[in-house]
Structure formats: structure tokens, C-alpha cells
Design a protein around this motif. Sequence first.
Motif, PDB file in Angstrom:
ATOM      1  N   GLU A 232     -18.878   2.161  -7.882  1.00  0.00           N
ATOM      2  CA  GLU A 232     -18.396   3.256  -7.047  1.00  0.00           C
ATOM      3  C   GLU A 232     -17.379   2.765  -6.021  1.00  0.00           C
ATOM      4  O   GLU A 232     -16.327   3.387  -5.819  1.00  0.00           O
ATOM      5  CB  GLU A 232     -19.569   3.930  -6.337  1.00  0.00           C
ATOM      6  CG  GLU A 232     -19.190   5.212  -5.627  1.00  0.00           C
ATOM      7  CD  GLU A 232     -20.403   5.930  -5.082  1.00  0.00           C
ATOM      8  OE1 GLU A 232     -20.338   6.319  -3.898  1.00  0.00           O
ATOM      9  OE2 GLU A 232     -21.386   6.109  -5.811  1.00  0.00           O
ATOM     10  N   GLN A 233     -17.666   1.641  -5.378  1.00  0.00           N
ATOM     11  CA  GLN A 233     -16.744   1.083  -4.387  1.00  0.00           C
ATOM     12  C   GLN A 233     -15.452   0.602  -5.051  1.00  0.00           C
ATOM     13  O   GLN A 233     -14.360   0.761  -4.498  1.00  0.00           O
ATOM     14  CB  GLN A 233     -17.399  -0.078  -3.629  1.00  0.00           C
ATOM     15  CG  GLN A 233     -18.538   0.346  -2.736  1.00  0.00           C
ATOM     16  CD  GLN A 233     -19.888   0.330  -3.451  1.00  0.00           C
ATOM     17  OE1 GLN A 233     -19.977   0.413  -4.669  1.00  0.00           O
ATOM     18  NE2 GLN A 233     -20.957   0.233  -2.672  1.00  0.00           N
ATOM     19  N   ILE A 234     -15.575   0.029  -6.233  1.00  0.00           N
ATOM     20  CA  ILE A 234     -14.402  -0.460  -6.961  1.00  0.00           C
ATOM     21  C   ILE A 234     -13.513   0.718  -7.353  1.00  0.00           C
ATOM     22  O   ILE A 234     -12.294   0.668  -7.190  1.00  0.00           O
ATOM     23  CB  ILE A 234     -14.834  -1.279  -8.198  1.00  0.00           C
ATOM     24  CG1 ILE A 234     -15.529  -2.568  -7.746  1.00  0.00           C
ATOM     25  CG2 ILE A 234     -13.646  -1.571  -9.100  1.00  0.00           C
ATOM     26  CD1 ILE A 234     -16.287  -3.279  -8.841  1.00  0.00           C
ATOM     27  N   ASP A 235     -14.128   1.788  -7.845  1.00  0.00           N
ATOM     28  CA  ASP A 235     -13.356   2.975  -8.217  1.00  0.00           C
ATOM     29  C   ASP A 235     -12.657   3.576  -7.006  1.00  0.00           C
ATOM     30  O   ASP A 235     -11.507   4.013  -7.090  1.00  0.00           O
ATOM     31  CB  ASP A 235     -14.252   4.023  -8.877  1.00  0.00           C
ATOM     32  CG  ASP A 235     -14.710   3.616 -10.269  1.00  0.00           C
ATOM     33  OD1 ASP A 235     -14.089   2.714 -10.868  1.00  0.00           O
ATOM     34  OD2 ASP A 235     -15.702   4.203 -10.745  1.00  0.00           O
ATOM     35  N   SER A 236     -13.334   3.603  -5.889  1.00  0.00           N
ATOM     36  CA  SER A 236     -12.748   4.146  -4.663  1.00  0.00           C
ATOM     37  C   SER A 236     -11.540   3.316  -4.223  1.00  0.00           C
ATOM     38  O   SER A 236     -10.483   3.871  -3.880  1.00  0.00           O
ATOM     39  CB  SER A 236     -13.795   4.182  -3.547  1.00  0.00           C
ATOM     40  OG  SER A 236     -13.223   4.628  -2.349  1.00  0.00           O
ATOM     41  N   ALA A 237     -11.674   2.006  -4.252  1.00  0.00           N
ATOM     42  CA  ALA A 237     -10.562   1.124  -3.877  1.00  0.00           C
ATOM     43  C   ALA A 237      -9.401   1.281  -4.851  1.00  0.00           C
ATOM     44  O   ALA A 237      -8.231   1.332  -4.439  1.00  0.00           O
ATOM     45  CB  ALA A 237     -11.034  -0.325  -3.840  1.00  0.00           C
TER      46      ALA A 237
ATOM     47  N   ASP B 290       3.162   4.042 -14.012  1.00  0.00           N
ATOM     48  CA  ASP B 290       2.621   3.532 -15.268  1.00  0.00           C
ATOM     49  C   ASP B 290       2.160   2.079 -15.135  1.00  0.00           C
ATOM     50  O   ASP B 290       1.073   1.716 -15.576  1.00  0.00           O
ATOM     51  CB  ASP B 290       3.656   3.639 -16.389  1.00  0.00           C
ATOM     52  CG  ASP B 290       3.966   5.080 -16.763  1.00  0.00           C
ATOM     53  OD1 ASP B 290       3.166   5.982 -16.425  1.00  0.00           O
ATOM     54  OD2 ASP B 290       5.021   5.312 -17.388  1.00  0.00           O
ATOM     55  N   VAL B 291       3.010   1.261 -14.521  1.00  0.00           N
ATOM     56  CA  VAL B 291       2.684  -0.157 -14.350  1.00  0.00           C
ATOM     57  C   VAL B 291       1.461  -0.321 -13.452  1.00  0.00           C
ATOM     58  O   VAL B 291       0.527  -1.058 -13.772  1.00  0.00           O
ATOM     59  CB  VAL B 291       3.891  -0.939 -13.784  1.00  0.00           C
ATOM     60  CG1 VAL B 291       3.493  -2.350 -13.388  1.00  0.00           C
ATOM     61  CG2 VAL B 291       5.029  -0.962 -14.792  1.00  0.00           C
ATOM     62  N   SER B 292       1.453   0.393 -12.339  1.00  0.00           N
ATOM     63  CA  SER B 292       0.327   0.260 -11.403  1.00  0.00           C
ATOM     64  C   SER B 292      -0.967   0.752 -12.016  1.00  0.00           C
ATOM     65  O   SER B 292      -2.023   0.155 -11.802  1.00  0.00           O
ATOM     66  CB  SER B 292       0.617   0.989 -10.087  1.00  0.00           C
ATOM     67  OG  SER B 292       0.635   2.388 -10.257  1.00  0.00           O
ATOM     68  N   ASP B 293      -0.909   1.837 -12.792  1.00  0.00           N
ATOM     69  CA  ASP B 293      -2.118   2.332 -13.453  1.00  0.00           C
ATOM     70  C   ASP B 293      -2.714   1.270 -14.377  1.00  0.00           C
ATOM     71  O   ASP B 293      -3.924   1.037 -14.378  1.00  0.00           O
ATOM     72  CB  ASP B 293      -1.839   3.603 -14.252  1.00  0.00           C
ATOM     73  CG  ASP B 293      -1.691   4.830 -13.381  1.00  0.00           C
ATOM     74  OD1 ASP B 293      -2.005   4.763 -12.174  1.00  0.00           O
ATOM     75  OD2 ASP B 293      -1.259   5.869 -13.919  1.00  0.00           O
TER      76      ASP B 293
ATOM     77  N   VAL C 163      -7.635  -4.689 -13.501  1.00  0.00           N
ATOM     78  CA  VAL C 163      -8.293  -5.427 -12.424  1.00  0.00           C
ATOM     79  C   VAL C 163      -9.655  -4.814 -12.106  1.00  0.00           C
ATOM     80  O   VAL C 163     -10.648  -5.535 -11.981  1.00  0.00           O
ATOM     81  CB  VAL C 163      -7.402  -5.472 -11.161  1.00  0.00           C
ATOM     82  CG1 VAL C 163      -8.164  -6.012  -9.969  1.00  0.00           C
ATOM     83  CG2 VAL C 163      -6.169  -6.316 -11.424  1.00  0.00           C
ATOM     84  N   SER C 164      -9.715  -3.493 -12.003  1.00  0.00           N
ATOM     85  CA  SER C 164     -11.003  -2.868 -11.678  1.00  0.00           C
ATOM     86  C   SER C 164     -12.018  -3.101 -12.787  1.00  0.00           C
ATOM     87  O   SER C 164     -13.195  -3.337 -12.515  1.00  0.00           O
ATOM     88  CB  SER C 164     -10.842  -1.380 -11.374  1.00  0.00           C
ATOM     89  OG  SER C 164     -10.425  -0.660 -12.511  1.00  0.00           O
ATOM     90  N   GLY C 165     -11.575  -3.077 -14.031  1.00  0.00           N
ATOM     91  CA  GLY C 165     -12.476  -3.354 -15.148  1.00  0.00           C
ATOM     92  C   GLY C 165     -13.015  -4.775 -15.110  1.00  0.00           C
ATOM     93  O   GLY C 165     -14.208  -5.012 -15.344  1.00  0.00           O
ATOM     94  N   ALA C 166     -12.155  -5.723 -14.781  1.00  0.00           N
ATOM     95  CA  ALA C 166     -12.580  -7.120 -14.693  1.00  0.00           C
ATOM     96  C   ALA C 166     -13.568  -7.322 -13.548  1.00  0.00           C
ATOM     97  O   ALA C 166     -14.581  -8.019 -13.707  1.00  0.00           O
ATOM     98  CB  ALA C 166     -11.365  -8.025 -14.503  1.00  0.00           C
TER      99      ALA C 166
END
Length: 69
Positions: A53-58, A30-33, A39-42
Motif C-alpha cells: 500500500e505504501q509503495i503504491d502510494s509513493a 510513458d517512460v516514467s510509467d 521499481v515498485s514491482g521490484a
Amino acid sequence: MGLEDITAKAKSFLADGKVQDALKSEKAEDVSDNILESVSGAVKKVTGGKFDEQIDSARDKADKAVGTE
């Protein structure tokens, strides 16, 4: 304490069975999600969508390393 000492201590810490169990817990999931999504949104906002696409993959790879899913 040098970088090599810190790295060795981190590896030792992460190898501990109790730490591994904690990282694979539902609470860690839960915390990591939440953290990974924030972070990915920012990062997507800063990059203007050029690397989504690269951000989602990471993000997905990091998510598999922590928690239960």
C-alpha cells in the motif's frame, strides 16, 4: 563541487521552462510509467508484500509529478 552546488544546479535545471515542458510530455509519461512500475514491482518483491500500500502510494505520487497524468 559540493552537495549544495549540485542541489542549486538541479533546482535551476528543473526551473527551466523547456525542462518543465519535457517533463509534462506524453513521452515522459510513458517512460516514467514503465520505470515506476518496474521499481515498485521490484520493491514489493523484496519486501514480501508487507508494504504494498505504501509503495503504491509513493508510486502514484511520483507518477503525478512527471508526465501528463
